[in-house]
Design an enzyme around this catalytic site. Structure first.
Site, PDB file in Angstrom:
ATOM      1  N   GLY A 238      -2.417  -4.640  -3.599  1.00 17.26           N
ATOM      2  CA  GLY A 238      -2.068  -3.347  -3.049  1.00 17.26           C
ATOM      3  C   GLY A 238      -0.657  -3.277  -2.492  1.00 17.26           C
ATOM      4  O   GLY A 238      -0.083  -4.279  -2.057  1.00 17.26           O
TER       5      GLY A 238
ATOM      6  N   HIS B 115      -4.313  -0.265  -5.310  1.00 17.93           N
ATOM      7  CA  HIS B 115      -3.976   0.931  -4.554  1.00 17.93           C
ATOM      8  C   HIS B 115      -2.558   0.896  -4.008  1.00 17.93           C
ATOM      9  O   HIS B 115      -2.054  -0.138  -3.584  1.00 17.93           O
ATOM     10  CB  HIS B 115      -4.964   1.117  -3.395  1.00 17.93           C
ATOM     11  CG  HIS B 115      -5.035  -0.062  -2.468  1.00 17.93           C
ATOM     12  ND1 HIS B 115      -4.174  -0.218  -1.404  1.00 17.93           N
ATOM     13  CD2 HIS B 115      -5.849  -1.138  -2.451  1.00 17.93           C
ATOM     14  CE1 HIS B 115      -4.461  -1.335  -0.758  1.00 17.93           C
ATOM     15  NE2 HIS B 115      -5.476  -1.922  -1.376  1.00 17.93           N
ATOM     16  N   ASP B 116      -1.895   2.044  -4.098  1.00 17.39           N
ATOM     17  CA  ASP B 116      -0.578   2.283  -3.509  1.00 17.39           C
ATOM     18  C   ASP B 116       0.558   1.529  -4.177  1.00 17.39           C
ATOM     19  O   ASP B 116       1.674   1.486  -3.649  1.00 17.39           O
ATOM     20  CB  ASP B 116      -0.590   1.958  -2.003  1.00 17.39           C
ATOM     21  CG  ASP B 116      -1.642   2.742  -1.250  1.00 17.39           C
ATOM     22  OD1 ASP B 116      -1.520   3.978  -1.182  1.00 17.39           O
ATOM     23  OD2 ASP B 116      -2.621   2.130  -0.761  1.00 17.39           O
TER      24      ASP B 116
END
Length: 262
Positions: A139, A121-122
């Site tokens: 992440g 994520h991200d």
């Protein structure tokens, strides 16, 4: 008509260009958009709020746009954005972002992503990168353009890797990597400038020499990091042919959040 295999499941709300191909047993969710010329192989799942550009190729058994592997995620409609002309090989896993960051995971253009690569994520990945088999990003990792991650390289959350860096096989990164640096090992250690890569990309002799001088100021001059930044500024003023590259290294040091591999 879009070339969708009869065994594929494509949600009626998904937005697919008429030239998109979808292979057998693939699943496309309702919030997915896919641009012209993209080919989705068999047994691929694309879900979440995922936007995919043109002329990408997804090989079999990848999971694209799944929920972030973050216990803080509470179902927010975060996103995954993939650019154009990317090759994504078998068993890759790309997750959407979280509201604790920008809310979006991004992959740029013209990237070659080998099998079993994970983009958590991200993550923000630039363009023209090469990720070899089993490269893994935790992440919030930021990867610059033209970076190469060798097989089984793994990157700790929130790390940054500057443009044109080369990360060797099985390297574990827990700190930031300045642009143009070649490193490997566990723990990771810098081993010079990615000269071969720079030559292949058309950097001039003067530019490469300037990058090497900047590298020596950071890694070979026994300067503190603050002293190295000041020395880089002077080197930038004295080397107009390589000023852009030296500035990139200096600005990276100013923005490093986890310290640099040194």
């Amino acid at each position: 008509m879009t070339a969708i295999h009869p065994s594929a499941i494509v949600d009626p709300k998904a937005q697919l260009d008429s030239s998109v191909q979808v292979g057998p047993y693939s699943v496309i969710g309702p919030h997915v958009r896919i641009g012209a010329g993209t080919r989705v192989g068999p047994h691929v799942v694309i879900e979440g709020h995922t936007s995919i550009g043109c002329d990408n190729q997804f090989f079999q058994f990848s999971s694209i746009g799944a929920a972030p592997q973050d216990k803080k995620w509470s179902g927010e409609p975060t996103r995954l954005e993939i650019g154009d002309r990317n090759t994504i090989r078998e068993f890759c896993t790309f997750n959407t972002g979280t509201v604790q960051d920008a809310g979006v995971t991004r992959l740029g253009n013209d990237n070659w992503i080998s099998a079993y690569v994970h983009l958590a994520h991200d993550c923000q990945v630039g363009s023209n990168t090469i990720f070899s088999n089993n490269a893994q990003l935790a992440g919030h990792v930021h990867i610059g353009d033209w970076v190469i991650l060798s097989g089984f390289a793994n990157v700790h959350q929130f790390c940054q890797i500057g443009a044109h860096a080369f990360v060797g096989m099985s390297t574990s990164l827990t700190q930031d990597v300045p642009p143009f640096v070649l490193l490997s090992g566990n723990p990771a250690a810098a081993h010079g400038v990615n000269i071969e890569g720079l030559k292949r990309r058309g950097f001039s002799r003067a530019q490469i020499d300037g990058i090497r001088s900047a590298y020596k100021l950071i890694y070979r001059s026994n300067l503190t990091l603050e002293e190295a930044k000041a020395a880089l500024f002077e080197e930038e003023m004295a080397s107009p042919e390589a000023a852009e590259q030296i500035r990139a290294m200096r600005e990276f040091l100013n923005g490093a959040t986890r310290g640099i591999v040194r």
